[in-house]
Design a protein around this motif. Structure first.
Motif: not given
Ligand SMILES: NC(=O)c1ccc[n+]([C@@H]2O[C@H](COP(=O)([O-])OP(=O)(O)OC[C@H]3O[C@@H](n4cnc5c(N)ncnc54)[C@H](OP(=O)(O)O)[C@@H]3O)[C@@H](O)[C@H]2O)c1
Length: 161
Positions: A8-10, A15-17, A20-22, A45-49, A64-69, A99-105, A107-109
């Motif tokens: 990660v880059a902080v 802050a990381i994002g 929707g972007a870095i 995560g889907r948003r980072t993808w 890519v992790l996503s629960r969206t069917a 594990v390359i992000g974002g925040e949700q991913v 956090r999961s890992f």
């Molecule tokens: N600075 C850095 O190093 C860095 C690195 C990466 C990303 N980022 C930034 O971080 C931001 C995105 O972070 P984010 O937290 O909003 O989104 P994210 O983690 O990239 O994606 C979130 C989505 O991933 C899916 N997801 C996450 N955890 C899951 C799990 N345990 N099981 C199944 N699906 C899971 C879900 O998709 P569904 O809604 O489809 O279920 C969720 O809505 C962007 O601004 C990006 O540019 C920064």
């Protein structure tokens, strides 16, 4: 077995994002990220993808992790529905699992990540909207620090056994 590594880059406030972007672009960090992760699996995560805009990371397995069917990653990405599906692949991977992000991913890992590679960005981004979980480095100790161009520091932390 594959080592699970968070990368990660902080900024100075964690802050990381933003939007929707870095919110920065440092070629030296991009170069480091590419060199360090090439040949390995990258979980995002889907948003980072989506922020990659249909350009999968070359020479890496893009998971890519996503629960969206009805979400299907464009060619180059493999969609998995939960963390357990990824962990079940782990014994069969002949590479590391980044594990390359974002925040949700991240956090999961948190419980599984064994090493963190953190690029410290010398900025305090205004109106950032995505942050690292607080205390994500609790239970880790600093292992190595390297200074790269643009005034960045890249610090590796190892989980304390
Ligand atoms: N600075 C850095 O190093 C860095 C690195 C990466 C990303 N980022 C930034 O971080 C931001 C995105 O972070 P984010 O937290 O909003 O989104 P994210 O983690 O990239 O994606 C979130 C989505 O991933 C899916 N997801 C996450 N955890 C899951 C799990 N345990 N099981 C199944 N699906 C899971 C879900 O998709 P569904 O809604 O489809 O279920 C969720 O809505 C962007 O601004 C990006 O540019 C920064």
């Amino acid at each position: 077995m594959a080592v699970i590594i968070g990368i990660v880059a902080v900024d100075q406030n964690g802050a990381i994002g933003k939007g929707g972007a870095i919110p920065w672009r440092y070629p030296s960090d991009l170069k480091f990220f590419k060199a360090r992760t090439s040949g390995h699996a990258c979980v995002m995560g889907r948003r980072t993808w989506l922020s990659l805009q249909k350009r999968p990371l070359p020479d890496r397995l893009n998971i890519v992790l996503s629960r969206t069917a009805d979400f299907a990653a464009s060619p180059g990405g493999v969609v998995l529905r939960d963390k357990e599906a990824i962990l079940s692949l782990r014994p069969y991977l002949a590479c590391d699992l980044f594990v390359i992000g974002g925040e949700q991913v991240y956090r999961s890992f948190l419980p599984e990540i064994e090493r963190w590679i953190v690029t410290e960005i010398p900025l305090a981004v205004e109106d950032a909207d995505t942050f690292m979980p607080k205390n994500f480095l609790d239970g880790f100790s600093e292992m190595e620090t390297r200074a790269v161009e643009d005034g960045l520091r890249i610090v590796t932390y190892q989980k304390i056994a």
